[in-house]
Design a protein around this motif. Structure first.
Motif, mmCIF file in Angstrom:
data_model
loop_
_atom_site.group_PDB
_atom_site.id
_atom_site.type_symbol
_atom_site.label_atom_id
_atom_site.label_comp_id
_atom_site.label_asym_id
_atom_site.label_seq_id
_atom_site.Cartn_x
_atom_site.Cartn_y
_atom_site.Cartn_z
ATOM 1 N N LYS A 62 -22.666 27.691 -2.359
ATOM 2 C CA LYS A 62 -21.290 27.415 -2.729
ATOM 3 C C LYS A 62 -20.405 28.605 -2.370
ATOM 4 N N ARG A 101 -19.120 25.294 6.305
ATOM 5 C CA ARG A 101 -19.449 23.869 6.117
ATOM 6 C C ARG A 101 -20.378 23.373 7.212
ATOM 7 N N CYS A 143 -22.825 24.459 3.784
ATOM 8 C CA CYS A 143 -22.330 25.045 2.536
ATOM 9 C C CYS A 143 -21.287 24.141 1.890
ATOM 10 N N GLU A 144 -21.225 24.219 0.592
ATOM 11 C CA GLU A 144 -20.176 23.552 -0.186
ATOM 12 C C GLU A 144 -19.033 24.538 -0.344
ATOM 13 N N THR A 145 -17.823 24.154 0.043
ATOM 14 C CA THR A 145 -16.700 25.091 0.005
ATOM 15 C C THR A 145 -15.535 24.528 -0.800
ATOM 16 N N GLU A 146 -14.730 25.451 -1.318
ATOM 17 C CA GLU A 146 -13.512 25.069 -2.035
ATOM 18 C C GLU A 146 -12.443 26.117 -1.781
ATOM 19 N N LYS A 154 -15.788 29.106 -11.726
ATOM 20 C CA LYS A 154 -15.993 28.804 -10.307
ATOM 21 C C LYS A 154 -16.567 30.016 -9.573
ATOM 22 N N ALA A 191 -20.353 30.457 -7.824
ATOM 23 C CA ALA A 191 -20.358 30.560 -6.358
ATOM 24 C C ALA A 191 -21.383 31.576 -5.873
#
Length: 203
Positions: free
Chosen positions: A2, A28, A32-35, A71, A75
């Motif tokens: 993350k 990504r 990977c999970e991204t925000e 968050k 991460a």
């Protein structure tokens, strides 16, 4: 894995965000999970200096930072990005950085995570480097492993530091969009790849 990216620009979705997205696209692509979090859309008040966080990893001020604490702790990697404002990070980013004190004062809750930074500026050599230094210090204080991207080939820069400076014409500055700074985007993409590579080595 993350990755959370935090944009300190007052203008969501503009030049600084475009560089962040270049790094996140690379992450990504690796699964990977991204925000991306735009601080301009968050309700974050100033640190009031109450020192509650000296005894407990808590903050007296209740706002959107409570969610951001969780968050960041969840991460594996954190990216901070800010435009240069008067040879420093933006006021939004500085407020955010101050409010991460509860993650540091009793124990470094972010220790060992992988970090990356991105900055933008108007004129070259006119404050952008100082904004980068402020971001560097934040990662160092939290004991986050900071990636310094290095694309193959000749040395072009030290960090993803996008500039609106295009050159001079008839003694006047010529401007461009951050999105047109090819070197900055090269380094932003390398940042994403290098963050993934370091996370893989650490896993």
């Amino acid at each position: 894995m993350k990755i959370v990216a935090i944009n300190g620009s007052h203008r969501a979705g503009k030049g600084t965000a475009s560089l962040i997205e270049a790094a996140l696209e690379e992450l990504r692509a690796k699964g990977c999970e991204t925000e991306l979090i735009e601080l301009s859309k968050c309700n974050i008040d100033y640190c009031i200096g109450c020192n509650r966080c000296l005894g407990k990893p808590e903050c007296t001020v209740q706002d959107d930072m409570q969610e951001l604490y969780e968050k960041m702790k969840a991460a594996d990697g954190i990216i901070l990005a800010s435009p240069n404002y008067f040879a420093n990070v933006s006021a939004r980013m500085k407020c955010f950085m101050d409010r991460t004190r509860p993650l540091h004062m009793t124990a470094n809750a972010l220790k060992g995570k992988v970090g990356g930074l991105i900055a933008t500026t108007g004129l070259s050599n006119c404050g952008g480097e100082e904004a980068v230094s402020a971001l560097q210090r934040w990662f160092q204080i939290h004991e986050i492993l900071l990636v310094q991207p290095r694309p193959e080939g000749e040395v072009r820069a030290n960090y993803p530091l996008g500039s609106m400076f295009k050159g001079y014409e008839d003694g006047r500055v010529k401007w461009r969009r951050i999105e047109d700074d090819e070197v900055a985007f090269m380094f932003a993409r390398q940042l994403g790849r290098d963050m993934y590579e370091l996370l893989e080595k650490l896993s």
